[in-house]
Scaffold this motif. Structure first.
Motif, PDB file in Angstrom:
ATOM      1  N   ILE A  29       2.695 121.687 -49.943  1.00  0.00           N
ATOM      2  CA  ILE A  29       1.968 121.471 -48.691  1.00  0.00           C
ATOM      3  C   ILE A  29       1.868 122.767 -47.896  1.00  0.00           C
ATOM      4  CG2 ILE A  29       2.054 120.293 -46.454  1.00  0.00           C
ATOM      5  CD1 ILE A  29       3.338 117.910 -47.926  1.00  0.00           C
ATOM      6  N   ALA A  30       2.985 123.495 -47.782  1.00  0.00           N
ATOM      7  CA  ALA A  30       2.981 124.744 -47.023  1.00  0.00           C
ATOM      8  C   ALA A  30       2.049 125.772 -47.651  1.00  0.00           C
ATOM      9  CB  ALA A  30       4.396 125.297 -46.927  1.00  0.00           C
ATOM     10  N   ALA A 132       9.931 120.210 -40.949  1.00  0.00           N
ATOM     11  CA  ALA A 132       8.977 121.098 -40.291  1.00  0.00           C
ATOM     12  C   ALA A 132       9.102 122.453 -40.967  1.00  0.00           C
ATOM     13  CB  ALA A 132       9.278 121.203 -38.801  1.00  0.00           C
ATOM     14  N   VAL A 133       8.031 122.877 -41.631  1.00  0.00           N
ATOM     15  CA  VAL A 133       8.060 124.074 -42.472  1.00  0.00           C
ATOM     16  C   VAL A 133       7.348 125.215 -41.750  1.00  0.00           C
ATOM     17  CG1 VAL A 133       7.542 125.006 -44.748  1.00  0.00           C
ATOM     18  CG2 VAL A 133       7.918 122.535 -44.476  1.00  0.00           C
ATOM     19  N   PRO A 134       8.074 126.273 -41.385  1.00  0.00           N
ATOM     20  CA  PRO A 134       7.433 127.399 -40.704  1.00  0.00           C
ATOM     21  C   PRO A 134       6.732 128.310 -41.720  1.00  0.00           C
ATOM     22  CG  PRO A 134       9.774 127.821 -40.925  1.00  0.00           C
ATOM     23  CD  PRO A 134       9.521 126.437 -41.491  1.00  0.00           C
ATOM     24  N   MET A 135       5.665 128.880 -41.352  1.00  0.00           N
ATOM     25  CA  MET A 135       4.842 128.708 -40.172  1.00  0.00           C
ATOM     26  C   MET A 135       3.439 128.948 -40.684  1.00  0.00           C
ATOM     27  SD  MET A 135       4.711 127.950 -36.985  1.00  0.00           S
ATOM     28  CE  MET A 135       6.475 127.846 -36.639  1.00  0.00           C
ATOM     29  N   ALA A 141      -4.729 126.910 -33.580  1.00  0.00           N
ATOM     30  CA  ALA A 141      -3.326 126.801 -33.175  1.00  0.00           C
ATOM     31  C   ALA A 141      -2.404 127.354 -34.242  1.00  0.00           C
ATOM     32  CB  ALA A 141      -2.970 125.343 -32.881  1.00  0.00           C
ATOM     33  N   VAL A 142      -1.237 127.830 -33.802  1.00  0.00           N
ATOM     34  CA  VAL A 142      -0.139 128.160 -34.705  1.00  0.00           C
ATOM     35  C   VAL A 142       0.726 126.917 -34.813  1.00  0.00           C
ATOM     36  CG1 VAL A 142       1.871 129.638 -35.081  1.00  0.00           C
ATOM     37  CG2 VAL A 142      -0.211 130.594 -34.058  1.00  0.00           C
ATOM     38  N   ARG A 143       1.165 126.597 -36.042  1.00  0.00           N
ATOM     39  CA  ARG A 143       1.801 125.300 -36.213  1.00  0.00           C
ATOM     40  C   ARG A 143       2.738 125.267 -37.409  1.00  0.00           C
ATOM     41  NH1 ARG A 143      -3.636 121.855 -37.873  1.00  0.00           N
ATOM     42  NH2 ARG A 143      -3.347 121.846 -40.129  1.00  0.00           N
ATOM     43  N   TYR A 144       3.558 124.225 -37.455  1.00  0.00           N
ATOM     44  CA  TYR A 144       4.382 123.931 -38.607  1.00  0.00           C
ATOM     45  C   TYR A 144       3.570 123.123 -39.624  1.00  0.00           C
ATOM     46  CZ  TYR A 144       8.752 124.896 -35.971  1.00  0.00           C
ATOM     47  OH  TYR A 144       9.773 125.465 -35.254  1.00  0.00           O
ATOM     48  N   SER A 145       3.809 123.391 -40.897  1.00  0.00           N
ATOM     49  CA  SER A 145       3.426 122.428 -41.922  1.00  0.00           C
ATOM     50  C   SER A 145       4.469 121.310 -41.900  1.00  0.00           C
ATOM     51  CB  SER A 145       3.401 123.079 -43.307  1.00  0.00           C
ATOM     52  OG  SER A 145       2.410 124.082 -43.378  1.00  0.00           O
ATOM     53  N   ILE A 146       4.078 120.121 -42.330  1.00  0.00           N
ATOM     54  CA  ILE A 146       4.955 118.954 -42.289  1.00  0.00           C
ATOM     55  C   ILE A 146       5.048 118.334 -43.676  1.00  0.00           C
ATOM     56  CG2 ILE A 146       5.205 116.609 -41.390  1.00  0.00           C
ATOM     57  CD1 ILE A 146       5.900 118.775 -39.389  1.00  0.00           C
ATOM     58  N   LEU A 177      -6.411 112.308 -41.814  1.00  0.00           N
ATOM     59  CA  LEU A 177      -5.231 112.777 -41.091  1.00  0.00           C
ATOM     60  C   LEU A 177      -4.591 113.944 -41.840  1.00  0.00           C
ATOM     61  CD1 LEU A 177      -3.285 112.259 -38.699  1.00  0.00           C
ATOM     62  CD2 LEU A 177      -1.954 110.811 -40.245  1.00  0.00           C
ATOM     63  N   ARG A 178      -4.229 114.993 -41.095  1.00  0.00           N
ATOM     64  CA  ARG A 178      -3.528 116.151 -41.653  1.00  0.00           C
ATOM     65  C   ARG A 178      -2.304 116.396 -40.760  1.00  0.00           C
ATOM     66  NH1 ARG A 178      -7.069 114.735 -44.705  1.00  0.00           N
ATOM     67  NH2 ARG A 178      -8.760 116.041 -45.546  1.00  0.00           N
ATOM     68  N   PRO A 179      -1.165 115.795 -41.068  1.00  0.00           N
ATOM     69  CA  PRO A 179       0.009 115.880 -40.179  1.00  0.00           C
ATOM     70  C   PRO A 179       0.459 117.322 -39.955  1.00  0.00           C
ATOM     71  CG  PRO A 179       0.315 114.174 -41.851  1.00  0.00           C
ATOM     72  CD  PRO A 179      -0.892 114.958 -42.252  1.00  0.00           C
ATOM     73  N   HIS A 180       0.790 117.646 -38.712  1.00  0.00           N
ATOM     74  CA  HIS A 180       1.285 118.975 -38.352  1.00  0.00           C
ATOM     75  C   HIS A 180       1.926 118.904 -36.973  1.00  0.00           C
ATOM     76  CE1 HIS A 180      -2.713 118.790 -36.463  1.00  0.00           C
ATOM     77  NE2 HIS A 180      -2.166 119.552 -35.521  1.00  0.00           N
ATOM     78  N   ILE A 181       2.674 119.947 -36.630  1.00  0.00           N
ATOM     79  CA  ILE A 181       3.263 120.083 -35.292  1.00  0.00           C
ATOM     80  C   ILE A 181       2.930 121.478 -34.791  1.00  0.00           C
ATOM     81  CG2 ILE A 181       5.373 120.099 -33.908  1.00  0.00           C
ATOM     82  CD1 ILE A 181       6.632 118.227 -35.981  1.00  0.00           C
TER      83      ILE A 181
END
Length: 238
Positions: A29-30, A132-135, A141-146, A177-181
């Motif tokens: 995913i990352a 939560a996989v950086p980064m 936006a800058v975000r985590y992969s999930i 849907l593409r989950p992220h934080i």
């Protein structure tokens, strides 16, 4: 518990437009998220988005995370490392994973909202844990992969089904849907190459384990280039 079978589709309005080849493997995913961002030449202003005005108030399903969590501490470390970008950081109390928009406060009555909450309260959904996989980053936006995606997609599909029964369908289907934080929003047009150079070293950081044992129904608004919300109800996962 048998989950909903969700077929993700290619959608240019989503990011990444195509889903990853594996929905649960953190490394896959990352890598997929980064490959998608590697094709972005210029980032855009996140706040130049249609459908929002200073007076907009809308109901959303989301996963919220405590301001004193390990995730919040980790996000702060990452934000410190990208200060040179001058993006708008998301404060510790504002970290979230958006699940879906239900509708504006003008379009959804209190009775409809209560019916939706009652339907969701009857769902049987297990609590789960995310990494939560950086980064990485998106167009804005800058975000985590999930990872994994499967429990998030299953939860979204159940919320979508409950909403459909109450005639309150979510604005977007589970298939896109593409989950992220996110940790920081881009506030202008920016050279994506510079952003990649800044965040690439953060990709060597450890992942953060994030427990998910409840979800929130919130009334969301924008304030000073930030999202704020009022929690309408919290639904505990079994």
């Amino acid at each position: 518990m048998e989950g909903h079978r969700v077929l993700l589709t290619h959608d240019t309005s989503a990011f990444p437009p195509a889903p990853p080849p594996d929905l649960d493997d953190p490394q896959v995913i990352a890598a997929h998220d980064w490959a998608a961002f590697d094709r972005v030449e210029e980032m855009s202003n996140h706040w130049d988005r249609r459908g929002w005005t200073p007076s907009t108030r809308a109901y959303y399903w989301m996963l919220g995370f405590p301001a004193d969590s390990a995730l919040a501490e980790h996000a702060q470390q990452c934000q410190d490392e990208i200060r040179n970008l001058h993006f708008d950081p998301i404060d510790a109390g504002g970290l979230h994973l958006t699940l879906g928009r239900i509708g504006t406060i003008e379009d959804v009555s209190l009775g409809e909202l209560n019916a939706l909450l009652a339907a969701v309260a009857e769902m049987s959904t297990d609590r789960f844990r995310l990494q939560a996989v950086p980064m990485t980053a998106s167009r804005g936006a800058v975000r985590y992969s999930i990872a994994p995606w499967t429990p998030v997609l299953d939860l979204h599909a159940r919320l979508s089904a409950a909403g459909a029964r109450c005639r309150l369908p979510l604005r977007k289907p589970t298939s896109v849907l593409r989950p992220h934080i996110g940790i920081a929003y881009c506030n202008r047009a920016a050279d994506a190459r510079m952003v990649r150079e800044t965040i690439r070293p953060l990709r060597g950081m450890d992942c953060v384990s994030v427990p998910v044992d409840h979800l929130h129904l919130v009334e969301m608004r924008r304030e000073d280039r930030a999202y704020r919300w009022r929690v309408i109800d919290q639904v505990n996962l079994a």
